[in-house]
Design a protein around this motif. Structure first.
Motif, PDB file in Angstrom:
ATOM      1  N   PRO A 298      36.284  23.641  24.274  1.00 27.16           N
ATOM      2  CA  PRO A 298      37.053  24.847  24.081  1.00 27.16           C
ATOM      3  C   PRO A 298      38.447  25.052  25.254  1.00 27.16           C
ATOM      4  N   LEU A 299      38.046  24.487  26.191  1.00 26.53           N
ATOM      5  CA  LEU A 299      39.155  24.731  27.527  1.00 26.53           C
ATOM      6  C   LEU A 299      40.284  23.774  26.957  1.00 26.53           C
ATOM      7  N   LEU A 300      40.357  23.199  26.048  1.00 26.71           N
ATOM      8  CA  LEU A 300      41.579  22.276  25.527  1.00 26.71           C
ATOM      9  C   LEU A 300      42.314  23.184  24.388  1.00 26.71           C
ATOM     10  N   ASP A 301      41.753  24.454  23.762  1.00 27.38           N
ATOM     11  CA  ASP A 301      42.295  24.902  22.554  1.00 27.38           C
ATOM     12  C   ASP A 301      43.751  25.440  22.984  1.00 27.38           C
ATOM     13  N   ASP A 302      44.422  25.415  21.983  1.00 28.60           N
ATOM     14  CA  ASP A 302      45.974  25.737  22.202  1.00 28.60           C
ATOM     15  C   ASP A 302      45.932  27.024  22.960  1.00 28.60           C
ATOM     16  N   ARG A 303      45.489  27.992  22.837  1.00 25.86           N
ATOM     17  CA  ARG A 303      45.763  29.321  23.448  1.00 25.86           C
ATOM     18  C   ARG A 303      45.446  29.169  25.132  1.00 25.86           C
ATOM     19  N   VAL A 304      44.495  28.097  25.373  1.00 29.07           N
ATOM     20  CA  VAL A 304      44.261  28.035  26.784  1.00 29.07           C
ATOM     21  C   VAL A 304      45.364  27.247  27.465  1.00 29.07           C
ATOM     22  N   VAL A 305      45.853  26.042  26.813  1.00 30.17           N
ATOM     23  CA  VAL A 305      46.790  25.291  27.103  1.00 30.17           C
ATOM     24  C   VAL A 305      48.134  26.153  27.285  1.00 30.17           C
ATOM     25  N   ARG A 306      48.330  27.020  26.228  1.00 32.95           N
ATOM     26  CA  ARG A 306      49.599  27.968  26.446  1.00 32.95           C
ATOM     27  C   ARG A 306      49.562  28.844  27.623  1.00 32.95           C
ATOM     28  N   ALA A 307      48.345  29.291  28.201  1.00 34.16           N
ATOM     29  CA  ALA A 307      48.041  29.993  29.228  1.00 34.16           C
ATOM     30  C   ALA A 307      48.103  29.257  30.480  1.00 34.16           C
ATOM     31  N   ALA A 308      48.091  28.135  30.513  1.00 28.53           N
ATOM     32  CA  ALA A 308      48.033  27.186  31.750  1.00 28.53           C
ATOM     33  C   ALA A 308      49.408  26.776  32.155  1.00 28.53           C
ATOM     34  N   LEU A 309      50.097  26.401  30.994  1.00 29.18           N
ATOM     35  CA  LEU A 309      51.401  25.843  31.382  1.00 29.18           C
ATOM     36  C   LEU A 309      52.240  26.625  32.185  1.00 29.18           C
ATOM     37  N   PRO A 310      52.336  27.799  32.051  1.00 24.93           N
ATOM     38  CA  PRO A 310      53.336  28.548  32.777  1.00 24.93           C
ATOM     39  C   PRO A 310      52.862  28.967  34.297  1.00 24.93           C
ATOM     40  N   LEU A 311      51.449  28.681  34.760  1.00 23.67           N
ATOM     41  CA  LEU A 311      51.152  28.919  35.904  1.00 23.67           C
ATOM     42  C   LEU A 311      51.957  28.497  37.088  1.00 23.67           C
ATOM     43  N   PRO A 312      52.063  29.282  38.121  1.00 22.41           N
ATOM     44  CA  PRO A 312      53.212  28.630  39.368  1.00 22.41           C
ATOM     45  C   PRO A 312      51.952  27.803  40.077  1.00 22.41           C
ATOM     46  N   GLY A 313      52.683  27.079  40.835  1.00 23.80           N
ATOM     47  CA  GLY A 313      52.086  26.134  41.898  1.00 23.80           C
ATOM     48  C   GLY A 313      50.936  26.920  42.655  1.00 23.80           C
ATOM     49  N   ASP A 314      51.029  27.822  43.132  1.00 25.61           N
ATOM     50  CA  ASP A 314      50.089  28.392  43.995  1.00 25.61           C
ATOM     51  C   ASP A 314      49.083  28.985  43.240  1.00 25.61           C
ATOM     52  N   LEU A 315      48.892  29.023  41.829  1.00 25.02           N
ATOM     53  CA  LEU A 315      47.944  29.585  41.054  1.00 25.02           C
ATOM     54  C   LEU A 315      46.975  28.102  40.573  1.00 25.02           C
ATOM     55  N   LEU A 316      47.846  27.036  40.975  1.00 21.91           N
ATOM     56  CA  LEU A 316      47.233  25.857  40.429  1.00 21.91           C
ATOM     57  C   LEU A 316      46.116  25.201  41.513  1.00 21.91           C
ATOM     58  N   ALA A 317      46.922  24.995  42.876  1.00 20.66           N
ATOM     59  CA  ALA A 317      46.118  24.257  43.719  1.00 20.66           C
ATOM     60  C   ALA A 317      46.954  24.452  45.065  1.00 20.66           C
ATOM     61  N   THR A 318      45.983  24.745  46.097  1.00 25.14           N
ATOM     62  CA  THR A 318      46.593  24.919  47.530  1.00 25.14           C
ATOM     63  C   THR A 318      45.736  24.035  48.399  1.00 25.14           C
ATOM     64  N   ASP A 319      46.046  24.347  49.581  1.00 25.30           N
ATOM     65  CA  ASP A 319      45.432  23.486  50.470  1.00 25.30           C
ATOM     66  C   ASP A 319      43.908  23.854  50.729  1.00 25.30           C
ATOM     67  N   GLU A 320      43.674  25.216  50.475  1.00 19.81           N
ATOM     68  CA  GLU A 320      42.245  25.831  50.265  1.00 19.81           C
ATOM     69  C   GLU A 320      41.215  25.560  49.239  1.00 19.81           C
ATOM     70  N   GLU A 321      42.183  25.560  48.138  1.00 16.61           N
ATOM     71  CA  GLU A 321      41.355  25.788  46.724  1.00 16.61           C
ATOM     72  C   GLU A 321      42.213  25.205  45.640  1.00 16.61           C
ATOM     73  N   ARG A 322      41.278  24.609  44.727  1.00 23.54           N
ATOM     74  CA  ARG A 322      42.044  23.939  43.565  1.00 23.54           C
ATOM     75  C   ARG A 322      41.488  24.907  42.281  1.00 23.54           C
ATOM     76  N   LYS A 323      42.180  24.802  41.058  1.00 23.75           N
ATOM     77  CA  LYS A 323      42.200  25.547  40.028  1.00 23.75           C
ATOM     78  C   LYS A 323      41.893  27.174  40.233  1.00 23.75           C
TER      79      LYS A 323
END
Length: 384
Positions: A298-323
């Motif tokens: 389910p985390l590969l559903d089109d709607r999840v992919v569409r929501a994930a792709l526009p995320l800015p870098g600091d909402l993806l991974a930082t030195d302190e946290e990933r995802k």
């Protein structure tokens, strides 16, 4: 008589996606043939229970390669073993078996980063919850490691959870803690050396791969799937795709300083990891189907992919946290301890990689040899 044989989507949906070149037509991935001829084997109607295939027509595979499909000259099949010289169809491509043309039709969009952090997180939360809560529970079990990915999947369904690992492994301990916090039924598949030795040839036969990384990843998946199948379950929900889509890898954190990626930005590195999904999913899907279960991601559903792709870098991974965005989206859905939990890759968290190395050395394949674990894997296959 020509017909359509597809997995993951209705023919009308795929035809419309072809006409519009829409990479995300509202599915969880699809593959198969349009206007195909005589079947290679019994037609399963696209349900995933057989090895439907045929001659001629157009063979399609979605933009992320979530459903594998193979071609060989004028023939095609969902199962590579049904073809003499199978070649996987590339993600987002259409192969015309009559003319031999192989064209890229769907490409991964390159969205600009969303500037509103709260809106971005809410989009992820909505997409993930709609997807996991939309999964049919019938015949379903959940592959559960105690991390945020599998916990979100488990949160949306009424199904038992399974984890595989050696008794002192991180995954078994984390899964027990998370299952207790979530009040979920957890079934532990405690692995032994005999389990690995017995399962390696099955993994290699299903995937066609003998390299230690692929074998180490597939082994715990297969052993969980086989136990779930023995318990009467025919479908296995997995958290695949979350690390790639949401920045779960260490190499995404500081890509300019990491030789494992070419990109020099977090978003660029994330795109590189997303583009590895087709080959990874080919391995996982083939392995799980060979073990007797149909994967549900389910985390590969089109709607999840569409929501994930526009995320800015600091909402993806930082030195302190990933995802980062996925963890924020999980708040209030799973316990805080689970949303924040850190997880190792399955081959390490289950200790399968460590124990394969140990078995190889015990069998005389010392670390000073090139690819000593791969040599050991191939020796087990040769013995069968």
């Amino acid at each position: 008589m020509a017909r359509d044989v597809l997995r993951g989507a209705a023919p009308a949906v795929v035809r419309a996606a072809l006409a519009d070149r829409d990479p995300f037509p509202g599915t969880g991935g699809f593959a198969g043939a349009l206007d195909t001829g005589a079947a290679v084997s019994a037609d399963d109607g696209g349900t995933g229970e057989g090895a439907a295939g045929g001659r001629g027509g157009r063979v399609v595979r979605d933009v992320l390669g979530r459903q594998p499909v193979f071609v060989d000259g004028h023939r095609w099949s969902f199962e590579p073993g049904r073809l003499d010289e199978p070649r996987p169809v590339g993600a987002g491509r259409v192969v015309d078996l009559d003319s031999g043309d192989d064209a890229r039709v769907w490409t991964l969009p390159d969205h600009p980063p969303e500037s509103d952090r709260e809106r971005a997180i809410e989009a992820v939360r909505t997409a993930v919850l709609e997807s996991v809560r939309g999964v049919n529970d019938e015949g379903l079990a959940v592959a559960f490691s105690g991390g945020v990915d599998s916990a979100l999947v488990a949160s949306g369904v009424d199904a038992p959870c399974y984890v595989a690992g050696f008794p002192d492994s991180h995954d078994v301990a984390a899964a027990r803690e998370a299952a207790a916090a979530m009040d979920r039924d957890l079934r532990v598949v405690e692995l032994t050396h005999d389990d690995l030795r017995d399962a390696v040839p099955r993994v290699v036969a299903a995937t066609g791969r003998t390299n230690p990384m692929d074998v180490g990843i597939a082994l715990p998946l297969v052993l969980v799937a086989e136990r779930a199948r023995a318990d009467g379950f025919s479908r296995l929900a997995v958290g695949q795709g979350a690390d790639e889509l949401f920045g779960g890898y260490a190499k995404v954190v500081s890509p300019a300083e990491d030789h494992r990626v070419d990109a020099d930005t977090v978003r660029g590195a994330r795109r590189e990891t997303v583009e590895t999904l087709p080959r990874q999913l080919e391995r996982d899907v083939l392995a799980l189907r060979a073990a007797g279960v149909e994967p549900v991601a389910p985390l590969l559903d089109d709607r999840v992919v569409r929501a994930a792709l526009p995320l800015p870098g600091d909402l993806l991974a930082t030195d302190e946290e990933r995802k980062v965005a996925l963890r924020r989206a999980a708040e209030g859905v799973v316990p805080a301890s689970v949303a924040a939990s850190k997880k190792k890759a399955v081959q390490y968290g289950s200790l399968v990689s460590r124990e394969l190395d140990r078995l190889a050395r015990q069998a005389g394949y010392k670390r000073r040899l090139d690819d000593h674990v791969g040599q050991y894997v191939r020796s087990l296959v040769d013995e069968t």
